[in-house]
Design a protein around this motif. Structure first.
Motif, PDB file in Angstrom:
ATOM      1  N   THR A   1      47.176  26.259 -20.748  1.00  0.00           N
ATOM      2  CA  THR A   1      47.043  26.473 -19.259  1.00  0.00           C
ATOM      3  C   THR A   1      46.696  25.731 -18.281  1.00  0.00           C
ATOM      4  OG1 THR A   1      45.139  27.661 -19.550  1.00  0.00           O
ATOM      5  CG2 THR A   1      47.264  28.903 -20.240  1.00  0.00           C
ATOM      6  N   GLN A   2      45.495  24.578 -18.943  1.00  0.00           N
ATOM      7  CA  GLN A   2      45.080  23.780 -18.099  1.00  0.00           C
ATOM      8  C   GLN A   2      44.258  24.376 -17.155  1.00  0.00           C
ATOM      9  OE1 GLN A   2      47.779  20.882 -16.629  1.00  0.00           O
ATOM     10  NE2 GLN A   2      47.869  19.954 -18.637  1.00  0.00           N
ATOM     11  N   SER A   3      43.507  25.728 -17.562  1.00  0.00           N
ATOM     12  CA  SER A   3      42.697  26.368 -16.615  1.00  0.00           C
ATOM     13  C   SER A   3      41.300  26.118 -16.631  1.00  0.00           C
ATOM     14  CB  SER A   3      43.072  27.864 -16.779  1.00  0.00           C
ATOM     15  OG  SER A   3      41.967  28.661 -15.944  1.00  0.00           O
ATOM     16  N   ARG A   4      40.558  25.488 -15.674  1.00  0.00           N
ATOM     17  CA  ARG A   4      39.006  25.504 -16.057  1.00  0.00           C
ATOM     18  C   ARG A   4      38.358  26.564 -16.218  1.00  0.00           C
ATOM     19  NH1 ARG A   4      39.081  21.962 -10.365  1.00  0.00           N
ATOM     20  NH2 ARG A   4      39.849  19.883 -11.029  1.00  0.00           N
ATOM     21  N   GLY A   5      38.557  27.650 -15.452  1.00  0.00           N
ATOM     22  CA  GLY A   5      38.009  28.987 -15.891  1.00  0.00           C
ATOM     23  C   GLY A   5      38.238  29.393 -17.244  1.00  0.00           C
ATOM     24  N   GLY A   6      39.527  29.259 -17.553  1.00  0.00           N
ATOM     25  CA  GLY A   6      39.836  29.638 -18.899  1.00  0.00           C
ATOM     26  C   GLY A   6      38.962  28.851 -20.068  1.00  0.00           C
ATOM     27  N   LEU A   7      39.018  27.502 -19.860  1.00  0.00           N
ATOM     28  CA  LEU A   7      38.257  26.741 -20.662  1.00  0.00           C
ATOM     29  C   LEU A   7      36.623  27.093 -20.561  1.00  0.00           C
ATOM     30  CD1 LEU A   7      39.817  23.058 -20.245  1.00  0.00           C
ATOM     31  CD2 LEU A   7      40.142  24.518 -22.004  1.00  0.00           C
ATOM     32  N   LEU A   8      36.059  27.357 -19.754  1.00  0.00           N
ATOM     33  CA  LEU A   8      34.722  27.606 -19.446  1.00  0.00           C
ATOM     34  C   LEU A   8      34.554  28.877 -20.120  1.00  0.00           C
ATOM     35  CD1 LEU A   8      33.624  26.636 -15.816  1.00  0.00           C
ATOM     36  CD2 LEU A   8      32.886  25.704 -18.081  1.00  0.00           C
ATOM     37  N   GLY A   9      35.331  29.863 -20.073  1.00  0.00           N
ATOM     38  CA  GLY A   9      35.254  31.060 -20.829  1.00  0.00           C
ATOM     39  C   GLY A   9      35.535  30.998 -22.314  1.00  0.00           C
ATOM     40  N   MET A  10      36.443  29.899 -22.639  1.00  0.00           N
ATOM     41  CA  MET A  10      36.661  29.815 -24.173  1.00  0.00           C
ATOM     42  C   MET A  10      35.273  29.304 -24.706  1.00  0.00           C
ATOM     43  SD  MET A  10      39.826  27.974 -25.820  1.00  0.00           S
ATOM     44  CE  MET A  10      39.259  26.297 -25.004  1.00  0.00           C
ATOM     45  N   VAL A  11      34.721  28.199 -24.375  1.00  0.00           N
ATOM     46  CA  VAL A  11      33.512  27.518 -24.676  1.00  0.00           C
ATOM     47  C   VAL A  11      32.272  28.548 -24.920  1.00  0.00           C
ATOM     48  CG1 VAL A  11      31.778  25.816 -24.274  1.00  0.00           C
ATOM     49  CG2 VAL A  11      34.055  25.478 -23.604  1.00  0.00           C
ATOM     50  N   ALA A  12      32.526  29.675 -23.896  1.00  0.00           N
ATOM     51  CA  ALA A  12      31.374  30.569 -23.781  1.00  0.00           C
ATOM     52  C   ALA A  12      31.451  31.549 -25.021  1.00  0.00           C
ATOM     53  CB  ALA A  12      31.052  31.526 -22.564  1.00  0.00           C
ATOM     54  N   VAL A  13      32.894  32.038 -25.193  1.00  0.00           N
ATOM     55  CA  VAL A  13      32.951  32.770 -26.323  1.00  0.00           C
ATOM     56  C   VAL A  13      32.701  32.142 -27.627  1.00  0.00           C
ATOM     57  CG1 VAL A  13      34.826  34.148 -27.645  1.00  0.00           C
ATOM     58  CG2 VAL A  13      34.562  34.183 -25.053  1.00  0.00           C
ATOM     59  N   CYS A  14      33.190  30.851 -27.841  1.00  0.00           N
ATOM     60  CA  CYS A  14      33.184  29.952 -29.132  1.00  0.00           C
ATOM     61  C   CYS A  14      31.313  29.933 -29.005  1.00  0.00           C
ATOM     62  CB  CYS A  14      33.634  28.795 -29.133  1.00  0.00           C
ATOM     63  SG  CYS A  14      35.539  28.988 -29.179  1.00  0.00           S
ATOM     64  N   GLY A  15      30.778  29.528 -28.275  1.00  0.00           N
ATOM     65  CA  GLY A  15      29.288  29.333 -28.249  1.00  0.00           C
ATOM     66  C   GLY A  15      28.459  30.433 -28.488  1.00  0.00           C
ATOM     67  N   TYR A  16      28.891  31.555 -28.473  1.00  0.00           N
ATOM     68  CA  TYR A  16      28.134  32.618 -28.787  1.00  0.00           C
ATOM     69  C   TYR A  16      28.134  32.920 -30.161  1.00  0.00           C
ATOM     70  CZ  TYR A  16      27.077  37.593 -29.970  1.00  0.00           C
ATOM     71  OH  TYR A  16      26.554  38.652 -30.442  1.00  0.00           O
ATOM     72  N   PHE A  17      29.453  32.844 -30.949  1.00  0.00           N
ATOM     73  CA  PHE A  17      29.495  32.981 -32.209  1.00  0.00           C
ATOM     74  C   PHE A  17      28.753  31.752 -33.030  1.00  0.00           C
ATOM     75  CE2 PHE A  17      32.942  35.895 -30.725  1.00  0.00           C
ATOM     76  CZ  PHE A  17      32.514  36.945 -31.481  1.00  0.00           C
ATOM     77  N   LEU A  18      28.898  30.692 -32.468  1.00  0.00           N
ATOM     78  CA  LEU A  18      28.233  29.592 -33.126  1.00  0.00           C
ATOM     79  C   LEU A  18      26.751  29.698 -32.807  1.00  0.00           C
ATOM     80  CD1 LEU A  18      30.524  26.655 -31.850  1.00  0.00           C
ATOM     81  CD2 LEU A  18      30.354  27.423 -34.069  1.00  0.00           C
ATOM     82  N   SER A  19      26.245  30.445 -31.991  1.00  0.00           N
ATOM     83  CA  SER A  19      24.905  30.415 -31.928  1.00  0.00           C
ATOM     84  C   SER A  19      24.285  31.543 -33.056  1.00  0.00           C
ATOM     85  CB  SER A  19      24.479  31.011 -30.411  1.00  0.00           C
ATOM     86  OG  SER A  19      24.912  32.542 -30.474  1.00  0.00           O
ATOM     87  N   GLN A  20      25.252  32.173 -33.590  1.00  0.00           N
ATOM     88  CA  GLN A  20      24.872  33.271 -34.595  1.00  0.00           C
ATOM     89  C   GLN A  20      24.581  32.375 -36.150  1.00  0.00           C
ATOM     90  OE1 GLN A  20      24.462  36.614 -33.815  1.00  0.00           O
ATOM     91  NE2 GLN A  20      24.921  35.723 -31.844  1.00  0.00           N
ATOM     92  N   VAL A  21      25.023  31.231 -36.099  1.00  0.00           N
ATOM     93  CA  VAL A  21      25.052  30.254 -37.362  1.00  0.00           C
ATOM     94  C   VAL A  21      24.536  29.126 -37.123  1.00  0.00           C
ATOM     95  CG1 VAL A  21      27.279  31.547 -38.352  1.00  0.00           C
ATOM     96  CG2 VAL A  21      27.336  29.372 -36.981  1.00  0.00           C
ATOM     97  N   VAL A  22      24.186  28.528 -36.200  1.00  0.00           N
ATOM     98  CA  VAL A  22      23.746  27.356 -35.732  1.00  0.00           C
ATOM     99  C   VAL A  22      22.045  27.554 -35.301  1.00  0.00           C
ATOM    100  CG1 VAL A  22      23.513  25.225 -34.436  1.00  0.00           C
ATOM    101  CG2 VAL A  22      25.685  26.198 -35.327  1.00  0.00           C
TER     102      VAL A  22
END
Length: 483
Positions: free
Chosen positions: A260-281
């Protein structure tokens, strides 16, 4: 206090009264149908009507869930062959009829309360007042009648109906599967060059005027189920096949959001992935570095620099970013002129000309959740909206803390028939914990992507709010039962 016998007699009397009501209603419909349209097809429809009524009464949960899924994911537009069947309308009518039955006649629908709901109801009150005092009342009323009142009703319905762990598990997988369907169609359109915007940005149903014909809206729809699929992927309480399946869907959702090349979508995706990675890193600095690198890689992979709007070919601040700044300034001016209730629901677009410092011959959308709420409901609405977000974040974090402390680990995790009953509580608890993390991650993604995506008056945040409250109530009930 009444005795058990008296309570049983009261319940029996209520059931008899309900049965009598159904019989009278069906007989009346049979008479009316045959009197005005004496046709065999009508007779068949009337014969099947009692079955349809019983199914409607018994399937309240599925009617609500399917209506929300079809309305938000636009399944009937993703698969245009479904459009003639008017499925969202049918599900909405069935859900409303079933709610009225369980609320007024059988009285089996229990109305629950949660402290976060006070901010939700206060915000809804301001939205209603913004419709009354809107600068263009016709537009505001049309928007409220078209979708927002459905969001209000279904948000409360989810809170009241989704009251068991099994319902949460079904809700979680239904959302994930709906997201998988949308991502498959989006990736197919991207590969085949169907409905592309600006030459490279994927859309769905643009030719038929679908909401998903906007890449930013499509990114928002894809972002919502990603929190659920990744949560299932990271859940150690679920079986390996289900986690593998969730991982595959997560990959498809990520690929579709990138398309989609959506900036908001990319930021939201990084936020979601970052939350779950923070559980293991453990290292926060390493996590922040990985997030920055990941965002840069995603930005390049998405090809945003090659976009026709907002690409690297445009000098200085690109046109997309500059347009947002103009829109945000206009939103702030609207709130200054209407501090209590704003310019009215869905009225930003129609007031853009009067408040924008730069007029290029076209009205523009606000492209921001926060400025959209500010412009259309005023400073009062924005404060209540922020209070709701904070309350939901705290509620979700509290639920995860309680569930983590009471995590269960059975000695047997086999999927054989003899051990299925022993592993059932383990997996059920896993879905509850996964759901708690999913809705928190989804809310974080919504908050982050809200900078560039307009989400204040559409489905995602209200579905998340309802599910956060559902998880909190179920968690609270489980904790009380353990005590």
């Amino acid at each position: 206090m009444s005795s058990p016998i008296q309570q049983s007699m009261t319940a029996t009397h209520r059931m008899n009264r309900s049965s009598l009501f159904i019989i009278v209603a069906v007989c009346f419909l049979v008479f009316v149908g045959w009197y005005f349209v004496p046709h065999p097809v009508v007779g068949l429809a009337i014969a099947l009507l009692p079955i349809a009524i019983i199914a409607t009464i018994r399937m309240l949960f599925w009617l609500i869930l399917l209506f929300v899924v079809f309305s938000f994911f636009r399944i009937h537009e993703v698969i245009p062959q479904l459009m003639p069947f008017k499925l969202p309308l049918l599900f909405s009518l069935g859900a409303l009829a079933s709610i009225c039955w369980h609320l007024m006649i059988s009285r089996t629908l229990k109305l629950v309360w949660h402290p976060a709901m006070k901010w939700l109801l206060l915000f809804w009150l301001v939205v209603i007042l913004s419709v009354v005092f809107a600068s263009n009342r016709g537009v505001a009323i049309h928007s409220f009648k078209g979708i927002y009142w459905k969001i209000m009703i279904m948000t409360l319905a989810i809170i009241w109906v989704v009251n068991r762990k099994e319902y949460l598990a079904k809700t979680c997988w239904t959302i994930v599967l709906a997201g998988a369907l949308v991502s498959i169609v989006a990736l197919y359109n991207s590969a085949m060059g169907i409905g592309l915007v600006e030459g490279s940005r994927v859309t769905i149903g643009r030719a038929i005027g679908s909401m998903l014909g906007d890449p930013n809206d499509l990114a928002l729809v894809l972002l919502f189920p990603m929190g659920f699929s990744i949560s299932l992927l990271f859940s150690s309480n679920l079986h390996g096949v289900k986690r593998l399946f969730a991982g595959l869907i997560s990959f498809m959702l990520i690929a579709a959001i990138i398309a989609t090349q959506s900036r908001g979508g990319l930021l939201g995706m990084v936020a979601v992935c970052g939350y779950f990675l923070s559980q293991v890193v453990r290292s926060k600095s390493l996590l922040a570095l990985a997030g920055a690198i990941g965002l840069l890689v995603l930005y390049i992979a998405a090809g945003i620099s090659d976009r026709a709007s907002g690409g690297a070919a445009e000098a200085g601040i690109d046109a997309s970013a500059m347009g947002r700044l103009y829109a945000w300034e206009a939103a702030f001016k609207m709130a200054l002129d209407n501090p209590l209730f704003g310019v009215g629901l869905n009225n930003f677009y129609f007031n853009y000309f009067f408040y924008s410092p730069h007029w290029d011959g076209l009205n523009h959308a606000v492209h921001s959740t926060w400025f959209g709420v500010l412009a259309e409901t005023g400073f009062l609405g924005l404060m209540l909206f922020l209070a709701l977000i904070v309350s939901l974040l705290r509620t979700a974090q509290r639920s995860i803390k309680v569930l983590t402390q009471t995590d269960i680990h059975p000695t047997i995790k086999s999927t054989s028939p003899n051990n299925s009953k022993k592993s059932a509580p383990y997996e059920t608890h896993g879905y509850l914990l996964s759901m708690a993390k999913a809705v928190l991650a989804g809310l974080l993604g919504t908050v982050v992507s809200g900078t560039f995506l307009t989400q204040g008056f559409v489905w995602p945040i209200y579905i998340l709010a309802a599910l956060i409250i559902c998880v909190a109530k179920i968690t609270q009930n489980d904790s009380q039962n353990e005590k």
